[in-house]
Structure formats: structure tokens, C-alpha cells
Scaffold this motif. Structure first.
Motif, short mmCIF file in Angstrom:
data_model
loop_
_atom_site.label_atom_id
_atom_site.label_comp_id
_atom_site.label_asym_id
_atom_site.label_seq_id
_atom_site.Cartn_x
_atom_site.Cartn_y
_atom_site.Cartn_z
N LEU A 11 36.39 -12.58 70.28
CA LEU A 11 36.83 -11.72 71.52
C LEU A 11 37.95 -10.60 71.16
O LEU A 11 38.01 -9.73 71.56
N LEU A 12 38.88 -11.27 70.12
CA LEU A 12 40.00 -10.50 69.61
C LEU A 12 39.41 -9.32 69.05
O LEU A 12 39.84 -8.45 69.06
N LEU A 13 38.52 -9.75 68.03
CA LEU A 13 37.94 -8.79 67.36
C LEU A 13 37.17 -7.51 68.21
O LEU A 13 37.26 -6.21 67.86
N MET A 14 36.44 -7.82 69.20
CA MET A 14 35.84 -7.15 70.10
C MET A 14 36.86 -6.04 70.69
O MET A 14 36.57 -4.90 71.15
N LEU A 15 37.94 -6.75 71.29
CA LEU A 15 39.06 -5.96 71.85
C LEU A 15 39.71 -5.11 71.02
O LEU A 15 39.89 -3.79 71.25
N LEU A 16 39.86 -5.43 69.84
CA LEU A 16 40.37 -4.69 68.56
C LEU A 16 39.18 -3.31 68.44
O LEU A 16 39.83 -2.25 68.05
N SER A 17 38.04 -3.73 68.24
CA SER A 17 36.92 -2.71 68.26
C SER A 17 37.23 -1.71 69.27
O SER A 17 37.32 -0.42 69.08
N MET A 18 37.44 -2.08 70.60
CA MET A 18 37.55 -1.24 71.85
C MET A 18 38.77 -0.50 71.38
O MET A 18 38.64 0.73 71.93
N LEU A 19 39.79 -1.10 71.03
CA LEU A 19 41.18 -0.16 70.99
C LEU A 19 40.85 0.93 69.95
O LEU A 19 41.42 2.16 70.11
N CYS A 20 40.33 0.53 68.85
CA CYS A 20 40.25 1.54 67.64
C CYS A 20 38.98 2.53 68.08
O CYS A 20 39.49 3.90 67.94
N TRP A 21 37.93 2.24 68.61
CA TRP A 21 36.97 3.26 69.01
C TRP A 21 37.40 4.00 70.19
O TRP A 21 37.08 5.25 70.35
N GLY A 22 38.65 3.61 71.11
CA GLY A 22 38.86 4.49 71.95
C GLY A 22 40.24 5.49 71.74
O GLY A 22 40.71 6.25 72.53
N SER A 23 40.57 5.13 70.48
CA SER A 23 41.75 5.94 70.10
C SER A 23 41.64 6.76 69.05
O SER A 23 42.56 7.80 68.82
N TRP A 24 40.65 6.52 68.18
CA TRP A 24 40.52 7.48 66.92
C TRP A 24 40.55 8.95 67.35
O TRP A 24 41.16 9.80 66.60
N ALA A 25 40.18 9.54 68.54
CA ALA A 25 39.96 10.81 69.21
C ALA A 25 41.38 11.56 68.94
O ALA A 25 41.56 12.57 69.18
N ASN A 26 42.46 10.64 69.30
CA ASN A 26 43.87 11.31 69.25
C ASN A 26 44.21 11.85 68.13
O ASN A 26 44.95 12.58 68.01
N THR A 27 43.70 11.69 66.80
CA THR A 27 44.06 12.10 65.58
C THR A 27 43.46 13.84 65.80
O THR A 27 44.19 14.47 65.16
N MET A 28 42.51 13.92 66.30
CA MET A 28 42.18 15.38 66.57
C MET A 28 42.85 16.20 67.29
O MET A 28 43.34 17.15 67.07
N LYS A 29 43.65 15.36 68.31
CA LYS A 29 44.45 16.00 69.35
C LYS A 29 45.90 16.19 68.60
O LYS A 29 46.55 17.18 68.75
N ALA A 30 46.24 15.54 67.30
CA ALA A 30 47.29 15.70 66.48
C ALA A 30 47.16 17.09 65.72
O ALA A 30 48.10 17.38 65.06
N CYS A 31 45.78 17.67 65.66
CA CYS A 31 45.63 18.54 64.68
C CYS A 31 45.36 20.13 65.74
O CYS A 31 44.34 20.47 65.52
N PRO A 32 46.39 20.62 66.64
CA PRO A 32 46.28 21.68 67.37
C PRO A 32 45.61 22.91 66.32
O PRO A 32 46.52 23.16 65.36
N GLY A 33 44.99 23.81 66.66
CA GLY A 33 44.34 24.61 65.70
C GLY A 33 43.30 24.60 64.53
O GLY A 33 42.75 25.45 63.99
N TYR A 34 43.12 23.11 64.46
CA TYR A 34 42.10 22.77 63.53
C TYR A 34 40.63 22.54 64.11
O TYR A 34 40.50 21.71 65.02
N ARG A 35 39.89 23.38 64.02
CA ARG A 35 38.62 23.42 64.46
C ARG A 35 37.67 21.96 64.20
O ARG A 35 37.92 21.43 63.30
N PHE A 36 37.17 21.22 65.29
CA PHE A 36 36.61 20.12 65.17
C PHE A 36 35.57 19.99 63.97
O PHE A 36 35.50 19.00 63.41
N GLN A 37 34.65 21.01 63.47
CA GLN A 37 33.93 21.12 62.48
C GLN A 37 34.52 20.79 61.21
O GLN A 37 34.06 20.14 60.42
N LEU A 38 35.55 21.36 61.04
CA LEU A 38 36.47 21.08 59.85
C LEU A 38 36.85 19.88 59.81
O LEU A 38 37.18 19.20 58.68
#
Length: 329
Positions: A11-38
């Protein structure tokens, strides 16, 4: 390789999975001006790096099953192709999802796209490998469906002045969700039977499938962006800031870490693929929380939209709780 022996650890691994899968897209938010294709090229590199990292560490330690490299070498072509196919399907779905995030924001694209993926993936995975109490499992999935509807309604209220863009964001999210829910049965099948891949080995083959598919598909999206913006030149990739490249790789490592945790948990007899995937896709709630509370994507939305979002979070929590309890009831 490392394989948990208790449901609490799974269950702990599944919750960590949920946290990772729900948070990775924040890294894209940290790159304003960087087109998502790049950004996506760096993300794919992060997937490959993350798969190797976990394979050479947890995948090579412990006494459960075969070590990482031994498991890779014994796998047959059928299981390898299933893993590559799963990665290719995920790649198309993820590119569409990232485009939807660009158009509609985290608080919308994830709940609609990944919420739908949860339903499709959980049902198909349960058919292939039943696990957990079906009544409790599907009751939880029904609550998640209701949450998706509420989120779509809230988004419609927020985007009342931009109807065309609003419809486009929702449609792309729905298509991404259908495809995203279709990759996990391939992963489940690739980890089943003789000469199958283990959870760490499949993460690497899956990432290779993503990379192979990303070349033609992402190049096409560079030429024909889904948001009707100007085409993207590959030369812009070399001119991007070093920090943007780093954030893209970090995003890939974070998603891959969530995938490894999820694949490992799904191998537990008590859990099964349907439950593991369903809890992992609670990422929807995590990403919506980032979008609403950190990135303030609904700050200017009308009060009724915010009320719907509150009920959306409540339904998601209830649905995910039911799914988490399904293996022990």
C-alpha cells in the motif's frame, strides 16, 4: 530483487506511485516558455535513466525472484513486445495529456484524462487478472467517474469565455484518458506466465517503447501543435536553458519511479494489477490539488466552480479509499 511481503508495504508503494504520477507534471510548470514538445525529449531521457537507476538498485537486491539483468536475459520475445507496445501506447497518451495540460491546466487535464484512464485500466486489468473485492473496487471506480464529471463541469464554468479552447482541452484529455487506460493491461500481460518480465525489467523495456514511439509522434506534434500555435523547431532544443533540460529529466525520473513502485505492488498476490493501477491513478487528485492550491488555476473561477471542485476532491477521496480497501475486504 526487492519485493514487499506485506500488504502495508504494498500500500505504501502504491501511495508513493500515486504521489509520483500526480506530481511529475509540476516540472513542466517550472519551465515557462519551454514548449512541451521540447520538454518531452528530456522527459523521455528521464524515463530511461529512472528505469536503469531502479533496476541497478532495488531490482538487483533482495532474494525475491530473479535479479534485474538475469530477468531481462530470460524474457522471451512475446513478453518483450508486450512491454514495448505498452510503452508506445502510453507515449501517445502522455503526449496528448501534456498537450491538454498546456491548454487546460493541471487541475483539468489530469482529473478528466487520468480519471478516465483509471476506469478503463482498472476494468481491463481486472478482467485479465482479478484481484480484490469486485463490489468494493467497482464502487470506488464509480465514485471516481462522478468526480470526473464534476471536474469537467467546473472547467466549463471557468472557461465560459473561451468555449472553443475549452472544448479542445476536454476532448484531448478524454482521448488521452482512453489511451492511458489501455497501456496497463499490456504491462500486466508482460509480467505474467513463463519467461515473463519482472517489475524492474519491464520498466526499462517499457521506457524503450516510449522512446521508440516518441520519435515519430513527437516530431509530428512539433510540426502540427494541437493548440494551433506556431510549429516548434528542433534547433530550439539546443538553445533552451540548462535548468529546463534538467527539469525535464527530473520529470521523467519521477514518473518512472512511480511506475516501478506500481509494477512492484501489482505483483503481490493480494493486490493485483487492477487495484495497484487504480490507486496509482489517484494521481488525479494529487495533480488537481497542485493545480488548484499551488498554481492557482481556478483563482478567477466563479464560486459555483470552486464548490464543484470541493465535491470532486471528496468523491475522489472516497473512491480511492474504496479501491484501497478492496484487497482486504
Amino acid at each position: 530483487m526487492f519485493q514487499p511481503q506485506t500488504y502495508l508495504m504494498d500500500l505504501l508503494l502504491m501511495l508513493l506511485s500515486m504521489l509520483c504520477w500526480g506530481s511529475w507534471a509540476n516540472t513542466m510548470k517550472a519551465c515557462p516558455g519551454y514548449r512541451f514538445q521540447l520538454f518531452y525529449w528530456d522527459y523521455v531521457l528521464g524515463l530511461l535513466a529512472g528505469a536503469l537507476l531502479w533496476g541497478l538498485t532495488l531490482g538487483s537486491l533482495g532474494s525475491s525472484g530473479e535479479p534485474f539483468f538475469a530477468n531481462l536475459l530470460q524474457a522471451d520475445s512475446t513478453h518483450l513486445l508486450l512491454a514495448i507496445a505498452g510503452g508506445a501506447i502510453f507515449n501517445v497518451a502522455n503526449l496528448l495529456l501534456v498537450a491538454a495540460i498546456d491548454i487546460a491546466g493541471l487541475a483539468v487535464a489530469f482529473p478528466i484524462g487520468i480519471g478516465l484512464a483509471l476506469v478503463v485500466g482498472a476494468v481491463s486489468s481486472y478482467i485479465l487478472a482479478p484481484g480484490g473485492n469486485p463490489r468494493v473496487l467497482f464502487a470506488g471506480i464509480a465514485l471516481v467517474c462522478a468526480a470526473i464529471v464534476l471536474d469537467a463541469l467546473a472547467y466549463r464554468m471557468r472557461e465560459a469565455g473561451r468555449k472553443a479552447l475549452s472544448i479542445r482541452g476536454v476532448v484531448i484529455s478524454l482521448i488521452a484518458g482512453l489511451l492511458m487506460g489501455s497501456f496497463y493491461p499490456f504491462v500486466s500481460k508482460a509480467m505474467t506466465g513463463e519467461h515473463a518480465l519482472g517489475p524492474y525489467a519491464i520498466a526499462l523495456i517499457f521506457a524503450i517503447g516510449v522512446a521508440l514511439c516518441a520519435v515519430p509522434v513527437n516530431l509530428l506534434l512539433m510540426r502540427k501543435p494541437l493548440d494551433s500555435s506556431a510549429p516548434v523547431a528542433m534547433a530550439d532544443y539546443g538553445r533552451a536553458r540548462g535548468s529546463w533540460h534538467l527539469w525535464g529529466v527530473v520529470g521523467g525520473v519521477i514518473w518512472c519511479s512511480g511506475a516501478v513502485f506500481n509494477f512492484v505492488a501489482s505483483k503481490a498476490n493480494m493486490v493485483g494489477p487492477a487495484v495497484s493501477y487504480s490507486i496509482g491513478q489517484g494521481a488525479t487528485m494529487i495533480s488537481a490539488a497542485w493545480g488548484v492550491f499551488v498554481w492557482r488555476e481556478f483563482a478567477q473561477a466563479p464560486p459555483r466552480a470552486k464548490t464543484l471542485l470541493a465535491f470532486m476532491f471528496l468523491l475522489f477521496l472516497c473512491g480511492l479509499t474504496a479501491v484501497a480497501l478492496a484487497p482486504v475486504l
